[in-house]
Design a protein around this motif. Structure first.
Motif, PDB file in Angstrom:
ATOM      1  N   ARG A   1      -7.004  -6.116  -7.329  1.00  0.00           N
ATOM      2  CA  ARG A   1      -8.025  -7.151  -7.558  1.00  0.00           C
ATOM      3  C   ARG A   1      -8.998  -7.218  -6.382  1.00  0.00           C
ATOM      4  O   ARG A   1      -8.603  -7.354  -5.234  1.00  0.00           O
ATOM      5  N   GLY A   2     -10.280  -7.074  -6.695  1.00  0.00           N
ATOM      6  CA  GLY A   2     -11.316  -7.138  -5.677  1.00  0.00           C
ATOM      7  C   GLY A   2     -11.615  -5.810  -4.994  1.00  0.00           C
ATOM      8  O   GLY A   2     -12.477  -5.733  -4.129  1.00  0.00           O
ATOM      9  N   SER A   3     -10.924  -4.748  -5.380  1.00  0.00           N
ATOM     10  CA  SER A   3     -11.130  -3.443  -4.742  1.00  0.00           C
ATOM     11  C   SER A   3     -12.288  -2.664  -5.347  1.00  0.00           C
ATOM     12  O   SER A   3     -12.802  -1.741  -4.727  1.00  0.00           O
ATOM     13  N   PHE A   4     -12.673  -2.997  -6.552  1.00  0.00           N
ATOM     14  CA  PHE A   4     -13.746  -2.278  -7.240  1.00  0.00           C
ATOM     15  C   PHE A   4     -14.973  -3.175  -7.355  1.00  0.00           C
ATOM     16  O   PHE A   4     -14.860  -4.366  -7.609  1.00  0.00           O
ATOM     17  N   ILE A   5     -16.152  -2.568  -7.192  1.00  0.00           N
ATOM     18  CA  ILE A   5     -17.408  -3.322  -7.237  1.00  0.00           C
ATOM     19  C   ILE A   5     -17.638  -3.888  -8.630  1.00  0.00           C
ATOM     20  O   ILE A   5     -17.974  -5.058  -8.786  1.00  0.00           O
ATOM     21  N   THR A   6     -17.462  -3.045  -9.642  1.00  0.00           N
ATOM     22  CA  THR A   6     -17.615  -3.492 -11.025  1.00  0.00           C
ATOM     23  C   THR A   6     -16.424  -2.995 -11.842  1.00  0.00           C
ATOM     24  O   THR A   6     -15.660  -2.137 -11.397  1.00  0.00           O
ATOM     25  N   HIS A   7     -16.324  -3.524 -13.040  1.00  0.00           N
ATOM     26  CA  HIS A   7     -15.212  -3.159 -13.921  1.00  0.00           C
ATOM     27  C   HIS A   7     -15.251  -1.673 -14.285  1.00  0.00           C
ATOM     28  O   HIS A   7     -14.211  -1.028 -14.390  1.00  0.00           O
ATOM     29  N   TRP A   8     -16.452  -1.113 -14.469  1.00  0.00           N
ATOM     30  CA  TRP A   8     -16.528   0.291 -14.866  1.00  0.00           C
ATOM     31  C   TRP A   8     -16.084   1.224 -13.748  1.00  0.00           C
ATOM     32  O   TRP A   8     -15.630   2.328 -14.015  1.00  0.00           O
ATOM     33  N   HIS A   9     -16.177   0.784 -12.475  1.00  0.00           N
ATOM     34  CA  HIS A   9     -15.643   1.596 -11.373  1.00  0.00           C
ATOM     35  C   HIS A   9     -14.125   1.735 -11.511  1.00  0.00           C
ATOM     36  O   HIS A   9     -13.568   2.815 -11.312  1.00  0.00           O
ATOM     37  N   GLU A  10     -13.499   0.628 -11.832  1.00  0.00           N
ATOM     38  CA  GLU A  10     -12.049   0.649 -12.027  1.00  0.00           C
ATOM     39  C   GLU A  10     -11.676   1.515 -13.231  1.00  0.00           C
ATOM     40  O   GLU A  10     -10.731   2.308 -13.171  1.00  0.00           O
ATOM     41  N   THR A  11     -12.444   1.390 -14.311  1.00  0.00           N
ATOM     42  CA  THR A  11     -12.196   2.203 -15.500  1.00  0.00           C
ATOM     43  C   THR A  11     -12.376   3.683 -15.184  1.00  0.00           C
ATOM     44  O   THR A  11     -11.569   4.521 -15.607  1.00  0.00           O
TER      45      THR A  11
ATOM     46  N   ARG B   1       0.829  -1.207   0.000  1.00  0.00           N
ATOM     47  CA  ARG B   1       0.000   0.000   0.000  1.00  0.00           C
ATOM     48  C   ARG B   1       0.867   1.263   0.000  1.00  0.00           C
ATOM     49  O   ARG B   1       0.585   2.217  -0.738  1.00  0.00           O
ATOM     50  N   LEU B   2       1.923   1.264   0.802  1.00  0.00           N
ATOM     51  CA  LEU B   2       2.805   2.425   0.892  1.00  0.00           C
ATOM     52  C   LEU B   2       3.526   2.680  -0.429  1.00  0.00           C
ATOM     53  O   LEU B   2       3.598   3.821  -0.905  1.00  0.00           O
ATOM     54  N   LEU B   3       4.042   1.624  -1.045  1.00  0.00           N
ATOM     55  CA  LEU B   3       4.762   1.784  -2.310  1.00  0.00           C
ATOM     56  C   LEU B   3       3.841   2.316  -3.398  1.00  0.00           C
ATOM     57  O   LEU B   3       4.228   3.222  -4.142  1.00  0.00           O
ATOM     58  N   MET B   4       2.643   1.791  -3.487  1.00  0.00           N
ATOM     59  CA  MET B   4       1.718   2.265  -4.526  1.00  0.00           C
ATOM     60  C   MET B   4       1.313   3.721  -4.286  1.00  0.00           C
ATOM     61  O   MET B   4       1.171   4.494  -5.237  1.00  0.00           O
ATOM     62  N   PHE B   5       1.143   4.099  -3.036  1.00  0.00           N
ATOM     63  CA  PHE B   5       0.862   5.499  -2.699  1.00  0.00           C
ATOM     64  C   PHE B   5       2.031   6.374  -3.123  1.00  0.00           C
ATOM     65  O   PHE B   5       1.845   7.401  -3.791  1.00  0.00           O
ATOM     66  N   LEU B   6       3.253   5.998  -2.752  1.00  0.00           N
ATOM     67  CA  LEU B   6       4.430   6.809  -3.059  1.00  0.00           C
ATOM     68  C   LEU B   6       4.704   6.903  -4.560  1.00  0.00           C
ATOM     69  O   LEU B   6       5.124   7.953  -5.054  1.00  0.00           O
ATOM     70  N   LYS B   7       4.459   5.813  -5.284  1.00  0.00           N
ATOM     71  CA  LYS B   7       4.668   5.841  -6.735  1.00  0.00           C
ATOM     72  C   LYS B   7       3.739   6.845  -7.410  1.00  0.00           C
ATOM     73  O   LYS B   7       4.175   7.651  -8.229  1.00  0.00           O
ATOM     74  N   LEU B   8       2.453   6.806  -7.050  1.00  0.00           N
ATOM     75  CA  LEU B   8       1.508   7.728  -7.672  1.00  0.00           C
ATOM     76  C   LEU B   8       1.754   9.161  -7.190  1.00  0.00           C
ATOM     77  O   LEU B   8       1.666  10.111  -7.976  1.00  0.00           O
TER      78      LEU B   8
ATOM     79  N   MET C   1      -9.514   6.502 -15.469  1.00  0.00           N
ATOM     80  CA  MET C   1      -9.703   7.682 -16.324  1.00  0.00           C
ATOM     81  C   MET C   1      -9.565   8.974 -15.518  1.00  0.00           C
ATOM     82  O   MET C   1      -9.010   9.957 -16.003  1.00  0.00           O
ATOM     83  N   PHE C   2     -10.062   8.973 -14.286  1.00  0.00           N
ATOM     84  CA  PHE C   2      -9.905  10.133 -13.420  1.00  0.00           C
ATOM     85  C   PHE C   2      -8.416  10.387 -13.148  1.00  0.00           C
ATOM     86  O   PHE C   2      -7.942  11.519 -13.252  1.00  0.00           O
ATOM     87  N   THR C   3      -7.695   9.331 -12.827  1.00  0.00           N
ATOM     88  CA  THR C   3      -6.258   9.450 -12.573  1.00  0.00           C
ATOM     89  C   THR C   3      -5.527   9.949 -13.822  1.00  0.00           C
ATOM     90  O   THR C   3      -4.686  10.847 -13.741  1.00  0.00           O
ATOM     91  N   PHE C   4      -5.867   9.386 -14.972  1.00  0.00           N
ATOM     92  CA  PHE C   4      -5.263   9.814 -16.238  1.00  0.00           C
ATOM     93  C   PHE C   4      -5.536  11.292 -16.496  1.00  0.00           C
ATOM     94  O   PHE C   4      -4.638  12.040 -16.899  1.00  0.00           O
ATOM     95  N   SER C   5      -6.764  11.720 -16.254  1.00  0.00           N
ATOM     96  CA  SER C   5      -7.131  13.122 -16.479  1.00  0.00           C
ATOM     97  C   SER C   5      -6.362  14.056 -15.560  1.00  0.00           C
ATOM     98  O   SER C   5      -5.856  15.098 -16.002  1.00  0.00           O
ATOM     99  N   CYS C   6      -6.262  13.700 -14.285  1.00  0.00           N
ATOM    100  CA  CYS C   6      -5.555  14.555 -13.318  1.00  0.00           C
ATOM    101  C   CYS C   6      -4.049  14.523 -13.522  1.00  0.00           C
ATOM    102  O   CYS C   6      -3.364  15.513 -13.291  1.00  0.00           O
ATOM    103  N   LEU C   7      -3.541  13.388 -13.949  1.00  0.00           N
ATOM    104  CA  LEU C   7      -2.099  13.203 -14.068  1.00  0.00           C
ATOM    105  C   LEU C   7      -1.551  13.706 -15.403  1.00  0.00           C
ATOM    106  O   LEU C   7      -0.418  14.180 -15.473  1.00  0.00           O
ATOM    107  N   PHE C   8      -2.363  13.639 -16.455  1.00  0.00           N
ATOM    108  CA  PHE C   8      -1.862  13.978 -17.777  1.00  0.00           C
ATOM    109  C   PHE C   8      -2.659  15.098 -18.449  1.00  0.00           C
ATOM    110  O   PHE C   8      -2.090  16.119 -18.830  1.00  0.00           O
ATOM    111  N   LEU C   9      -3.965  14.920 -18.601  1.00  0.00           N
ATOM    112  CA  LEU C   9      -4.755  15.875 -19.384  1.00  0.00           C
ATOM    113  C   LEU C   9      -4.816  17.265 -18.762  1.00  0.00           C
ATOM    114  O   LEU C   9      -4.563  18.266 -19.446  1.00  0.00           O
ATOM    115  N   LEU C  10      -5.171  17.359 -17.488  1.00  0.00           N
ATOM    116  CA  LEU C  10      -5.277  18.659 -16.829  1.00  0.00           C
ATOM    117  C   LEU C  10      -3.944  19.422 -16.846  1.00  0.00           C
ATOM    118  O   LEU C  10      -3.908  20.586 -17.260  1.00  0.00           O
TER     119      LEU C  10
END
Length: 163
Positions: A101-111, A21-28, A115-124
């Motif tokens: 794996r197992g953190s999102f209720i449905t596949h579209w939640h993960e998508t 959890r810590l590594l994934m937080f620090l990477k992002l 997409m939100f991360t992509f928008s904040c990290l790249f597009l904005l």
């Protein structure tokens, strides 16, 4: 980076759930901070060109912008702590991975999250930087066009100092 290197060598995750959890937080957080600090640099350059006499405001404004950039980097990375975790598969053999794996209720939640991360990290940041540098380009072009007088006109410059 060293943890990522070991992970690539071992293929499976051996550092435990907290480290996952810590590594994934620090990477992002590192990716967000790079993007947002680059945006701050673009905004600072824009202000320096468009309002060059506001030097007194610049230091305070830059401090505020950097604080906001780092704060947003941390805040937008916090979900990683809750999304990533260790998953172990026992059959056909023990294998542990750090995953969402197992953190999102449905596949579209993960998508949607991706997409939100992509928008904040790249597009904005891209849109903000394009806007800043376009405004800088337009301002410099405008100033150059003012200085380019026809050759039959004489433009004298003189100081206010008289001898």
């Amino acid at each position: 980076m060293p943890v990522d290197a070991v992970w690539n060598i071992t293929v499976q995750w051996l550092a435990g759930d907290f480290a996952c959890r810590l590594l994934m937080f620090l990477k992002l957080q590192a990716m967000y901070s790079c993007a947002f600090v680059t945006v701050v640099i673009s905004l600072d350059r824009q202000y320096a060109i468009l309002d060059p006499l506001a030097i007194n405001k610049a230091r305070k404004r830059n401090r505020v912008m950097l604080t906001v950039a780092w704060g947003m980097s941390v805040a937008l990375s916090v979900p990683q702590i809750f999304l990533f975790h260790n998953v172990t598969i026992i059959h056909p053999e023990d294998f542990t991975q750090c995953t969402t794996r197992g953190s999102f209720i449905t596949h579209w939640h993960e998508t949607a999250y991706n997409m939100f991360t992509f928008s904040c990290l790249f597009l904005l940041p891209l849109i903000i930087m394009i806007t800043c540098y376009t405004r800088i380009f337009c301002e410099i072009s405008k100033r150059l066009n003012k200085d380019n007088l026809p050759s039959n006109e004489v433009h004298l410059r003189r100081s206010k100092k008289t001898s």
